[in-house]
Design an enzyme around this catalytic site. Structure first.
Site, PDB file in Angstrom:
ATOM      1  N   HIS A 105       0.817  -1.216   0.000  1.00 36.69           N
ATOM      2  CA  HIS A 105       0.000   0.000   0.000  1.00 36.69           C
ATOM      3  C   HIS A 105       0.847   1.261   0.000  1.00 36.69           C
ATOM      4  CE1 HIS A 105      -2.234  -3.265   2.106  1.00 36.69           C
ATOM      5  NE2 HIS A 105      -3.235  -2.880   1.324  1.00 36.69           N
ATOM      6  N   ASP A 206      34.230 -30.999  15.101  1.00 32.51           N
ATOM      7  CA  ASP A 206      34.342 -32.314  14.493  1.00 32.51           C
ATOM      8  C   ASP A 206      35.524 -32.386  13.537  1.00 32.51           C
ATOM      9  OD1 ASP A 206      33.996 -34.820  13.294  1.00 32.51           O
ATOM     10  OD2 ASP A 206      31.850 -34.767  13.740  1.00 32.51           O
ATOM     11  N   HIS A 209      35.862 -36.156  11.636  1.00 35.47           N
ATOM     12  CA  HIS A 209      35.356 -36.542  10.309  1.00 35.47           C
ATOM     13  C   HIS A 209      36.319 -36.166   9.180  1.00 35.47           C
ATOM     14  CE1 HIS A 209      34.419 -32.312   9.578  1.00 35.47           C
ATOM     15  NE2 HIS A 209      34.022 -32.600   8.364  1.00 35.47           N
ATOM     16  N   HIS A 214      36.389 -36.488   4.352  1.00 36.22           N
ATOM     17  CA  HIS A 214      37.096 -35.713   3.327  1.00 36.22           C
ATOM     18  C   HIS A 214      38.353 -36.417   2.817  1.00 36.22           C
ATOM     19  CE1 HIS A 214      34.395 -32.415   4.175  1.00 36.22           C
ATOM     20  NE2 HIS A 214      34.824 -32.270   5.409  1.00 36.22           N
ATOM     21  N   ASP A 362      30.305 -32.882   3.167  1.00 40.36           N
ATOM     22  CA  ASP A 362      29.627 -32.732   4.460  1.00 40.36           C
ATOM     23  C   ASP A 362      28.110 -32.762   4.330  1.00 40.36           C
ATOM     24  OD1 ASP A 362      31.896 -32.407   6.140  1.00 40.36           O
ATOM     25  OD2 ASP A 362      32.110 -30.343   5.462  1.00 40.36           O
TER      26      ASP A 362
HETATM   27  O1  UNU Z   1      35.441 -30.000   7.302  1.00 41.94           O
HETATM   28  C1  UNU Z   1      35.870 -29.366   8.213  1.00 41.94           C
HETATM   29  N1  UNU Z   1      35.002 -28.839   9.060  1.00 41.94           N
HETATM   30  C2  UNU Z   1      37.341 -29.158   8.420  1.00 41.94           C
HETATM   31  C3  UNU Z   1      38.187 -29.252   7.334  1.00 41.94           C
HETATM   32  C4  UNU Z   1      37.827 -28.934   9.680  1.00 41.94           C
HETATM   33  C5  UNU Z   1      39.198 -28.809   9.879  1.00 41.94           C
HETATM   34  C6  UNU Z   1      40.067 -28.882   8.804  1.00 41.94           C
HETATM   35  C7  UNU Z   1      39.549 -29.088   7.533  1.00 41.94           C
HETATM   36 FE    FE Z   2      33.723 -31.275   6.831  1.00 41.39          FE
END
Ligand code: UNU
Ligand code: FE
Ligand code: FES
Length: 454
Positions: A105, A206, A209, A214, A362
């Site tokens: 409006h 974390d 992981h 990775h 991830d």
């Molecule tokens: O993927 C991650 N969060 C990460 C990658 C953490 C630390 C080093 C590299």
């Molecule tokens: Fe990661």
């Protein structure tokens, strides 16, 4: 509000959590009120709104806000919902404006949120509308080292107090070398079908992981982190880094001397760190001088995360319990030349942008951590975050609680400890009552003394 009993959900002593925290709608509603309604939430960086009238739109959980630079150079934020019939006032992601005109409006709001003009005010409202009572709802704003945060609760302590000891760590790169940092935008935005806490816990602590999820990527990238791929047994994990948790659930893990390791084009960044590193040590001491060269995986409670070194900076905005909007900026040092900043931005986007190689590793885990717990049986189960329990404690040289290895769950435990506390707390004055003994749960008071590391 009828509150859920969170003591059932988070077992601090045994470091377990109920899987229902990722799925339950009632828990989520309580999070909106108790956490997102009362914590400082990241909005933007000052560098993205340098001039009068510059604005960005942002989110505070599910609330839309406008953040604007004022004539007096201060920054204000207000809810992006018209006080007439509730329409979204500003649809742009960013820009420069003298006013915000509602599409519906035509009510006109100043960049300070005040209602300045109303069509047909005299003819049809008969001058009976008090414009001073119909400004956009203001949001409390405070700024730390250029990082702009908003808060819905007047009782929340100042941003500086909220960050508390964590600011000691942030200062390492935010002011350590003198020149400060900034964020490069506009933020990339994407949708991920997961609970907001999954990425927050992943980024806060974390590192477990990294060598697994990775592994393939790290093998291809090479660099300092390549040695982690596949979790090789002969790695000296305890000497590679540390992890930290501080009051109010903030935390991070550091992998020493691994800062730009995920960057491929990194010569200029490496040189910048080499050139400025000694100044950090001089200004802030040897601990932070060392942290300056590390790779950090970090979350600021509740829903902002970054990887210093990789330099991706993210906010995970919840959209219901099972979905988030991911906003991703790039973190750079202000004193870097433009070429170096651009290169860092490309590298950060290549790895942790929406379609980044590591981001997509991830993403799938984050979605399935959420959706595998939708079943009524799965939700009754518990999750475990006990890694490194008792291999942590107060440290003579670092604030907060320090875990002995960057692969551990000290900062997970800190996050869920505060999550449970604020989910149950009636008010911030109740939270303050716990300030003095917030770290009692970390029973191993002499851990670092016994290790002889002082
Ligand atoms: O993927 C991650 N969060 C990460 C990658 C953490 C630390 C080093 C590299
Ligand atoms: Fe990661
Ligand atoms: Fe960690 Fe399965 S091994 S979630």
């Amino acid at each position: 509000m009828n509150r859920i009993d969170v003591t059932e959900l988070v077992d601090l002593e045994n470091a377990t959590q109920s899987k229902t925290v990722f799925w339950d709608q009632t828990i989520y509603e309580q999070e909106l009120e108790q956490i997102f309604g009362r914590c400082w939430l990241f909005l933007t960086h000052e560098s993205l709104i340098p001039k009068t009238g510059d604005f960005v739109t942002a989110k505070m959980a599910e609330d839309l806000v406008i953040v604007a630079r004022q004539k007096d150079d201060s920054v204000k934020a207000f809810i992006n919902s018209c006080t007439h019939r509730g329409n979204q006032v500003c649809h742009a992601d960013s820009g420069n404006a003298r006013s915000f005109v509602c599409n519906y409006h035509g009510w006109v709001f100043g960049t300070d949120g005040s209602l300045v003009d109303v069509p047909l005010e005299e003819r049809c409202y008969h001058n009976n509308l008090d414009k001073s009572e119909h400004g956009l709802t203001q949001v409390r704003v405070e700024i730390y080292r250029g990082f702009v945060f908003g808060c819905f609760d007047d009782d929340t302590p100042s941003l500086e107090e909220y960050l508390g000891d964590f600011a000691w760590y942030l200062d390492t790169f935010m002011v350590g070398a003198g020149g400060g940092v900034e964020l490069l935008g506009p933020p990339l935005k994407s949708i991920l079908d997961c609970n907001w806490k999954v990425p927050v816990e992943n980024f806060i602590g974390d590192a477990y992981h990294v060598g697994w999820t990775h592994a393939a990527g790290l093998n291809v990238l090479g660099g300092e982190l390549a040695g982690l791929a596949g979790n090789q047994a002969d790695m000296p994990y305890d000497d590679l880094g540390l992890q930290f948790t501080t009051r109010h659930g903030h935390g991070f893990g550091v992998i020493h001397d691994a800062g730009p390791s995920i960057h491929i084009k990194r010569a200029a960044y490496d040189k910048f760190l080499q050139d400025t590193g000694p100044t950090v040590t001089e200004n802030l001491g040897p601990e932070r001088g060392q942290l300056y060269h590390g790779h950090w995986n970090t979350s600021i409670f509740p829903n902002t995360s970054f990887l210093y070194g990789t330099n991706t900076f993210k906010t995970w905005h919840p959209i219901g319990p099972h979905q988030i909007e991911v906003w991703t900026w790039t973190l750079v040092h202000k004193d870097m030349d433009d070429d170096t900043k651009r290169t860092m931005q490309r590298e950060a986007i290549r790895s942790f942008g929406t379609a980044g190689t590591l981001e997509s590793d991830d993403g799938e885990n984050m979605m399935t951590c959420t959706h595998s717990n939708r079943g009524q049986m799965a939700r009754k189960g518990r999750m475990n975050s006990s890694m490194g329990l008792n291999y942590e404690g107060p440290h003579p040289n670092y604030p907060g609680i320090v875990g002995s290895s960057f692969i551990g769950e000290t900062s997970y435990r800190g996050f869920y400890r505060f999550w449970a506390e604020i989910m149950a707390a009636e008010s911030w004055s109740d939270i303050k009552k716990n300030d003095k003994h917030w770290d009692d749960i970390w029973a191993n008071k002499d851990f670092w003394k016994d290790r002889g590391k002082s």
